[in-house]
Scaffold this motif. Structure first.
Motif, PDB file in Angstrom:
ATOM      1  N   UNK A 151       0.865  -1.258   0.062  1.00 18.75           N
ATOM      2  CA  UNK A 151       0.025  -0.020  -0.079  1.00 18.75           C
ATOM      3  C   UNK A 151       1.100   1.134  -0.081  1.00 18.75           C
ATOM      4  N   UNK A 152       0.432   2.227  -0.499  1.00 20.89           N
ATOM      5  CA  UNK A 152       1.148   3.760  -0.675  1.00 20.89           C
ATOM      6  C   UNK A 152       1.284   4.014   0.911  1.00 20.89           C
ATOM      7  N   UNK A 153       2.389   4.635   0.979  1.00 21.23           N
ATOM      8  CA  UNK A 153       2.637   5.354   2.492  1.00 21.23           C
ATOM      9  C   UNK A 153       1.712   6.314   3.015  1.00 21.23           C
ATOM     10  N   UNK A 154       0.925   6.407   3.906  1.00 24.80           N
ATOM     11  CA  UNK A 154      -0.184   7.417   4.371  1.00 24.80           C
ATOM     12  C   UNK A 154       0.582   8.714   4.680  1.00 24.80           C
ATOM     13  N   UNK A 155      -0.268   9.756   4.248  1.00 30.55           N
ATOM     14  CA  UNK A 155       0.162  11.151   4.779  1.00 30.55           C
ATOM     15  C   UNK A 155      -0.298  11.513   5.980  1.00 30.55           C
ATOM     16  N   UNK A 156       0.336  12.748   6.549  1.00 34.18           N
ATOM     17  CA  UNK A 156      -0.247  12.921   7.888  1.00 34.18           C
ATOM     18  C   UNK A 156      -1.675  13.226   8.246  1.00 34.18           C
ATOM     19  N   UNK A 157      -2.445  13.815   7.237  1.00 36.33           N
ATOM     20  CA  UNK A 157      -3.746  13.768   7.217  1.00 36.33           C
ATOM     21  C   UNK A 157      -4.525  12.539   7.399  1.00 36.33           C
ATOM     22  N   UNK A 158      -3.857  11.450   6.810  1.00 36.43           N
ATOM     23  CA  UNK A 158      -4.534  10.222   6.585  1.00 36.43           C
ATOM     24  C   UNK A 158      -4.632   9.508   8.199  1.00 36.43           C
ATOM     25  N   UNK A 159      -3.065   9.924   8.685  1.00 40.12           N
ATOM     26  CA  UNK A 159      -2.862   9.255   9.819  1.00 40.12           C
ATOM     27  C   UNK A 159      -3.712   9.997  11.132  1.00 40.12           C
ATOM     28  N   UNK A 160      -3.808  11.392  10.928  1.00 39.31           N
ATOM     29  CA  UNK A 160      -4.615  11.733  12.004  1.00 39.31           C
ATOM     30  C   UNK A 160      -5.833  11.479  12.059  1.00 39.31           C
ATOM     31  N   UNK A 161      -6.463  11.203  10.844  1.00 39.60           N
ATOM     32  CA  UNK A 161      -7.818  10.805  10.676  1.00 39.60           C
ATOM     33  C   UNK A 161      -7.963   9.489  11.324  1.00 39.60           C
ATOM     34  N   UNK A 162      -7.118   8.691  11.203  1.00 44.50           N
ATOM     35  CA  UNK A 162      -7.158   7.215  11.532  1.00 44.50           C
ATOM     36  C   UNK A 162      -7.081   7.296  13.399  1.00 44.50           C
ATOM     37  N   UNK A 163      -6.085   8.216  13.566  1.00 45.56           N
ATOM     38  CA  UNK A 163      -5.826   8.206  15.221  1.00 45.56           C
ATOM     39  C   UNK A 163      -7.334   8.761  15.893  1.00 45.56           C
ATOM     40  N   UNK A 164      -7.747   9.702  15.153  1.00 40.91           N
ATOM     41  CA  UNK A 164      -9.153  10.278  15.780  1.00 40.91           C
ATOM     42  C   UNK A 164     -10.257   9.143  15.618  1.00 40.91           C
ATOM     43  N   UNK A 165     -10.386   8.361  14.633  1.00 39.49           N
ATOM     44  CA  UNK A 165     -11.213   7.312  14.390  1.00 39.49           C
ATOM     45  C   UNK A 165     -11.129   6.309  15.276  1.00 39.49           C
ATOM     46  N   UNK A 166      -9.976   5.870  15.727  1.00 40.34           N
ATOM     47  CA  UNK A 166      -9.627   4.822  16.660  1.00 40.34           C
ATOM     48  C   UNK A 166      -8.897   5.084  17.942  1.00 40.34           C
ATOM     49  N   UNK A 167      -9.512   5.843  18.523  1.00 36.96           N
ATOM     50  CA  UNK A 167      -8.809   6.200  19.841  1.00 36.96           C
ATOM     51  C   UNK A 167      -8.424   5.126  20.959  1.00 36.96           C
ATOM     52  N   UNK A 168      -9.297   3.961  20.893  1.00 28.86           N
ATOM     53  CA  UNK A 168      -8.811   2.812  21.497  1.00 28.86           C
ATOM     54  C   UNK A 168      -7.702   1.950  21.404  1.00 28.86           C
ATOM     55  N   UNK A 169      -7.074   2.441  20.125  1.00 31.80           N
ATOM     56  CA  UNK A 169      -5.709   1.955  19.794  1.00 31.80           C
ATOM     57  C   UNK A 169      -4.407   2.679  20.323  1.00 31.80           C
ATOM     58  N   UNK A 170      -4.936   3.768  20.835  1.00 27.73           N
ATOM     59  CA  UNK A 170      -3.838   4.740  21.305  1.00 27.73           C
ATOM     60  C   UNK A 170      -4.127   5.244  22.767  1.00 27.73           C
ATOM     61  N   UNK A 171      -4.611   4.611  23.389  1.00 24.10           N
ATOM     62  CA  UNK A 171      -5.134   4.925  24.846  1.00 24.10           C
ATOM     63  C   UNK A 171      -4.405   3.949  25.950  1.00 24.10           C
ATOM     64  N   UNK A 172      -3.841   4.377  26.858  1.00 24.92           N
ATOM     65  CA  UNK A 172      -3.079   3.898  27.713  1.00 24.92           C
ATOM     66  C   UNK A 172      -4.325   3.269  28.825  1.00 24.92           C
ATOM     67  N   UNK A 173      -4.153   2.033  29.051  1.00 21.64           N
ATOM     68  CA  UNK A 173      -5.432   1.636  30.050  1.00 21.64           C
ATOM     69  C   UNK A 173      -5.160   2.146  31.437  1.00 21.64           C
ATOM     70  N   UNK A 174      -6.212   2.153  32.155  1.00 15.98           N
ATOM     71  CA  UNK A 174      -6.172   2.340  33.637  1.00 15.98           C
ATOM     72  C   UNK A 174      -5.007   1.451  34.240  1.00 15.98           C
ATOM     73  N   UNK A 175      -4.476   1.885  35.361  1.00 14.61           N
ATOM     74  CA  UNK A 175      -3.489   1.151  35.935  1.00 14.61           C
ATOM     75  C   UNK A 175      -3.440   1.353  37.200  1.00 14.61           C
ATOM     76  N   UNK A 176      -3.214   0.294  38.099  1.00 12.13           N
ATOM     77  CA  UNK A 176      -3.027   0.447  39.663  1.00 12.13           C
ATOM     78  C   UNK A 176      -1.656  -0.202  40.089  1.00 12.13           C
ATOM     79  N   UNK A 177      -1.425   0.605  41.012  1.00 12.93           N
ATOM     80  CA  UNK A 177       0.003   0.120  41.605  1.00 12.93           C
ATOM     81  C   UNK A 177      -0.197  -0.784  42.797  1.00 12.93           C
ATOM     82  N   UNK A 178       0.152  -1.990  42.862  1.00 14.64           N
ATOM     83  CA  UNK A 178      -0.147  -3.021  43.677  1.00 14.64           C
ATOM     84  C   UNK A 178       1.181  -3.526  44.589  1.00 14.64           C
ATOM     85  N   UNK A 179       0.893  -3.654  45.818  1.00 10.19           N
ATOM     86  CA  UNK A 179       1.715  -4.217  46.536  1.00 10.19           C
ATOM     87  C   UNK A 179       1.407  -5.754  46.918  1.00 10.19           C
ATOM     88  N   UNK A 180       2.038  -6.946  47.282  1.00  7.62           N
ATOM     89  CA  UNK A 180       1.500  -8.265  47.463  1.00  7.62           C
ATOM     90  C   UNK A 180       2.344  -8.858  48.587  1.00  7.62           C
TER      91      UNK A 180
END
Length: 334
Positions: free
Chosen positions: A155-184
């Motif tokens: 596939x042809x390499x994407x431009x910045x606009x394509x990537x920005x649109x992809x980023x906005x359409x797929x926020x779950x792919x770029x979201x750090x999940x909730x975390x908890x610091x645990x002692x055990x």
């Protein structure tokens, strides 16, 4: 009048295989002497019953190697294999239409490797020429499919606009999940231990929980009593996100407030005591921080789509007939 993608309807039997582009099955014409029975016709290319049967047996062994398949799974397997062998034939036809040819030096290298690998096998020595003869065309076809897939996935390499649109359409792919610091603190118990051992560990855990809730130092008790690797860090396991611990542990942790000490929890590894030291909410990362990953994911998605689209197009434009009397039996002895 037949149009591309229509199935040749030579009977009114409804096909149970849900294959794209295949809406009915036909009864196989009366076989001529010494001609192999047909499973299907893909365009003008035949797929013999033997080819289908071999593919079905390979898939059966891979999927149900360790036991009897669940009810209904055999029929599902038949359908999947039928779809696969038909799609393979469609792709091979396309590769040849495009003028692709197999890489014969590479194929010869593979054949030599097989020859060396099984040189000590009596069966290989007895049937060597026959086995190599049947293996060679399979490897040639595999190489054509590899070339076609590689070509289609470019596939042809994407431009910045394509990537920005992809980023906005797929926020779950770029979201750090909730975390908890645990002692055990983990009081290790062998899973096969008798009930009395588990009860003793639970009682010991209860004593430790009481001490912790009265102000005892968690890190010190972890170093003294815990059998988990985090003991040398005072029980600190660092930041973890959902899925990194067992479901039983996750269930306990999600109910704890920061600073809380859990009751003793029975896990597969033993009796555990948890403390939540911190929590971080899920966070969408800035585009500039994930632009490289966005590019990789965009290319992967576009590549997958291009490959799937080719298969769909080939199914739509190629007539396919499946013969109703050519489904070989399959049982637990294959």
């Amino acid at each position: 009048m037949k149009t591309p993608g229509m199935i040749i309807l030579t009977s009114l039997l409804v096909l149970s295989l849900p294959l794209p582009g295949v809406v009915a099955e036909a009864e196989e014409p009366a076989p001529q002497s010494e001609q192999p029975k047909l499973f299907a016709m893909v365009g003008e290319a035949p797929i013999t019953e033997q080819e289908y049967d071999d593919a079905l047996k390979r898939a059966y062994r891979q999927r149900f190697y360790h036991g009897k398949p669940p009810e209904g799974e055999l029929e599902k397997l038949r359908q999947e294999v039928a779809s696969e062998v038909i799609t393979r034939q469609l792709l091979l036809q396309e590769a040849r239409r495009l003028g692709l040819s197999p890489d014969m030096p590479a194929i010869q290298t593979q054949l030599d490797e097989y020859d060396q690998r099984y040189a000590g096998s009596p069966r290989w020595q007895q049937q060597r020429e026959q086995l190599l003869g049947s293996l060679k065309p399979r490897l040639q076809d595999d190489d054509l499919l590899r070339q076609l897939e590689s070509r289609q996935r470019k596939v042809a390499p994407p431009g910045r606009e394509q990537l920005m649109a992809y980023y906005k359409a797929n926020p779950e792919k770029f979201t750090e999940p909730a975390q908890h610091r645990i002692a055990l603190i983990l009081l290790k118990v062998d899973p096969s231990s008798p009930t009395s051992v588990w009860e003793a560990a639970t009682a010991e855990g209860g004593v430790l929980v009481s001490q912790l809730r009265e102000g005892a130092d968690f890190a010190e008790l972890a170093r003294l009593h815990s059998s988990e690797a985090s003991a040398e860090n005072g029980g600190d396991m660092g930041y973890l996100h959902a899925g990194m611990l067992s479901p039983a542990a996750e269930e306990v942790i999600k109910e704890l407030a920061v600073g809380d000490i859990s009751d003793p929890v029975r896990l597969l590894e033993g009796i555990a005591i948890f403390r939540v030291d911190d929590r971080k909410l899920a966070r969408l990362r800035e585009y500039e921080d994930v632009s490289k990953r966005a590019r990789e994911l965009w290319i992967r998605d576009q590549s997958d789509s291009a490959w799937a689209r080719l298969k769909e197009q080939l199914r739509d434009k190629t007539p396919v007939t499946i013969y109703s009397n050519s489904l070989p039996p399959l049982n637990n002895e294959v």
